[in-house]
Design a protein around this motif. Structure first.
Motif, PDB file in Angstrom:
ATOM      1  N   HIS A 110      66.629   1.309 -29.884  1.00  0.00           N
ATOM      2  CA  HIS A 110      66.118   0.026 -29.405  1.00  0.00           C
ATOM      3  C   HIS A 110      66.235  -1.065 -30.473  1.00  0.00           C
ATOM      4  CE1 HIS A 110      63.481  -2.767 -27.251  1.00  0.00           C
ATOM      5  NE2 HIS A 110      62.903  -2.983 -28.419  1.00  0.00           N
ATOM      6  N   TYR A 111      65.906  -0.732 -31.695  1.00  0.00           N
ATOM      7  CA  TYR A 111      65.899  -1.749 -32.745  1.00  0.00           C
ATOM      8  C   TYR A 111      67.246  -1.933 -33.434  1.00  0.00           C
ATOM      9  CZ  TYR A 111      60.986  -2.455 -32.178  1.00  0.00           C
ATOM     10  OH  TYR A 111      59.768  -2.785 -31.640  1.00  0.00           O
ATOM     11  N   ARG A 112      68.193  -1.025 -33.210  1.00  0.00           N
ATOM     12  CA  ARG A 112      69.470  -1.131 -33.916  1.00  0.00           C
ATOM     13  C   ARG A 112      70.621  -1.620 -33.040  1.00  0.00           C
ATOM     14  NH1 ARG A 112      70.276  -1.213 -38.894  1.00  0.00           N
ATOM     15  NH2 ARG A 112      71.807   0.428 -39.035  1.00  0.00           N
ATOM     16  N   SER A 113      70.506  -1.543 -31.721  1.00  0.00           N
ATOM     17  CA  SER A 113      71.613  -1.907 -30.835  1.00  0.00           C
ATOM     18  C   SER A 113      71.107  -2.778 -29.692  1.00  0.00           C
ATOM     19  CB  SER A 113      72.258  -0.641 -30.265  1.00  0.00           C
ATOM     20  OG  SER A 113      73.108  -0.941 -29.173  1.00  0.00           O
ATOM     21  N   THR A 114      71.642  -3.996 -29.592  1.00  0.00           N
ATOM     22  CA  THR A 114      71.213  -4.873 -28.498  1.00  0.00           C
ATOM     23  C   THR A 114      71.640  -4.322 -27.137  1.00  0.00           C
ATOM     24  OG1 THR A 114      73.173  -6.270 -28.804  1.00  0.00           O
ATOM     25  CG2 THR A 114      71.153  -6.959 -29.920  1.00  0.00           C
ATOM     26  N   TYR A 115      72.804  -3.708 -27.061  1.00  0.00           N
ATOM     27  CA  TYR A 115      73.287  -3.135 -25.811  1.00  0.00           C
ATOM     28  C   TYR A 115      72.376  -1.989 -25.351  1.00  0.00           C
ATOM     29  CZ  TYR A 115      76.307  -0.702 -22.502  1.00  0.00           C
ATOM     30  OH  TYR A 115      76.804  -0.075 -21.382  1.00  0.00           O
ATOM     31  N   ARG A 158      69.373  -1.452 -26.306  1.00  0.00           N
ATOM     32  CA  ARG A 158      68.035  -2.011 -26.044  1.00  0.00           C
ATOM     33  C   ARG A 158      67.931  -2.447 -24.587  1.00  0.00           C
ATOM     34  NH1 ARG A 158      67.389  -6.612 -29.605  1.00  0.00           N
ATOM     35  NH2 ARG A 158      67.114  -4.987 -31.146  1.00  0.00           N
ATOM     36  N   ARG A 159      68.968  -3.116 -24.069  1.00  0.00           N
ATOM     37  CA  ARG A 159      68.939  -3.553 -22.660  1.00  0.00           C
ATOM     38  C   ARG A 159      68.871  -2.359 -21.718  1.00  0.00           C
ATOM     39  NH1 ARG A 159      72.781  -7.262 -24.482  1.00  0.00           N
ATOM     40  NH2 ARG A 159      74.466  -6.008 -23.637  1.00  0.00           N
ATOM     41  N   SER A 197      65.387  -0.718 -22.020  1.00  0.00           N
ATOM     42  CA  SER A 197      64.335  -1.552 -21.431  1.00  0.00           C
ATOM     43  C   SER A 197      64.365  -1.470 -19.916  1.00  0.00           C
ATOM     44  CB  SER A 197      64.502  -3.010 -21.869  1.00  0.00           C
ATOM     45  OG  SER A 197      64.291  -3.113 -23.246  1.00  0.00           O
ATOM     46  N   SER A 241      81.006  -3.409 -31.703  1.00  0.00           N
ATOM     47  CA  SER A 241      80.884  -4.711 -31.052  1.00  0.00           C
ATOM     48  C   SER A 241      80.347  -4.546 -29.628  1.00  0.00           C
ATOM     49  CB  SER A 241      82.241  -5.403 -31.041  1.00  0.00           C
ATOM     50  OG  SER A 241      82.167  -6.626 -30.380  1.00  0.00           O
ATOM     51  N   GLY A 282      76.677  -3.888 -29.581  1.00  0.00           N
ATOM     52  CA  GLY A 282      75.829  -4.939 -30.123  1.00  0.00           C
ATOM     53  C   GLY A 282      75.194  -4.572 -31.455  1.00  0.00           C
ATOM     54  N   GLN A 312      74.699  -5.629 -34.600  1.00  0.00           N
ATOM     55  CA  GLN A 312      74.842  -6.895 -35.309  1.00  0.00           C
ATOM     56  C   GLN A 312      75.182  -6.726 -36.785  1.00  0.00           C
ATOM     57  OE1 GLN A 312      75.095  -9.613 -33.576  1.00  0.00           O
ATOM     58  NE2 GLN A 312      74.615  -8.440 -31.747  1.00  0.00           N
TER      59      GLN A 312
END
Length: 146
Positions: free
Chosen positions: A47-52, A54-55, A58, A111, A114, A116
């Motif tokens: 959750h905290y390391r990848s925005t993809y 995390r979505r 969630s 990439s 996500g 970052q």
């Protein structure tokens, strides 16, 4: 102990968590029909390391309270995801350990996921490839262009 030693110890401890089969709460199915591998991971770290991721987590959290999460990533090779998962947990990647095509695949997958920090790290990786793998890059221009 100095800061570098403490960070190295933390990185090693997080890799131990990744390798622990007891407390995982996410399984990640990677690959396509011909070769699928399942990895175990921890929701809070993903959750905290990848925005993809995390979505995905969630969205699924609202549906599956209290159960094991299962994620499918069909577009990433298992060998590449293993490199990325180790990076997600440890915050480190040793470029010299991998061949050039794998480094490029890691960048593309990073990439997509996500990551970052890895994307920010991209300029260093570009320089590394140009300095150490220029001939390979010329011979495989189509792969790099893609």
């Amino acid at each position: 102990m100095d800061d570098k030693e403490l960070l190295l110890k933390l990185s090693q401890s997080l890799l131990e968590i990744l390798n622990d089969d007891e407390y995982y709460d996410v399984t990640i199915e990677v690959g396509n029909d011909s070769y699928i591998k399942i990895f175990r991971a921890h929701m809070v770290i993903l959750h905290y390391r990848s925005t993809y991721l995390r979505r995905i987590l969630s969205t699924n959290k609202r549906k599956n309270e209290g159960t094991l999460f299962h994620i499918k990533l069909q577009n990433i090779l298992s060998e590449i995801f293993q490199i990325i998962l180790r990076y997600i947990y440890s915050g480190r990647i040793t470029l010299e350990e991998y061949d050039t095509s794998d480094i490029i695949k890691v960048l593309v997958a990073g990439s997509e996921l996500g990551l970052q920090e890895l994307i920010t790290y991209f300029s260093y990786i570009q320089s590394f490839l140009i300095k150490t793998k220029a001939n390979w890059m010329e011979q495989n221009f189509n792969l790099i262009y893609q």
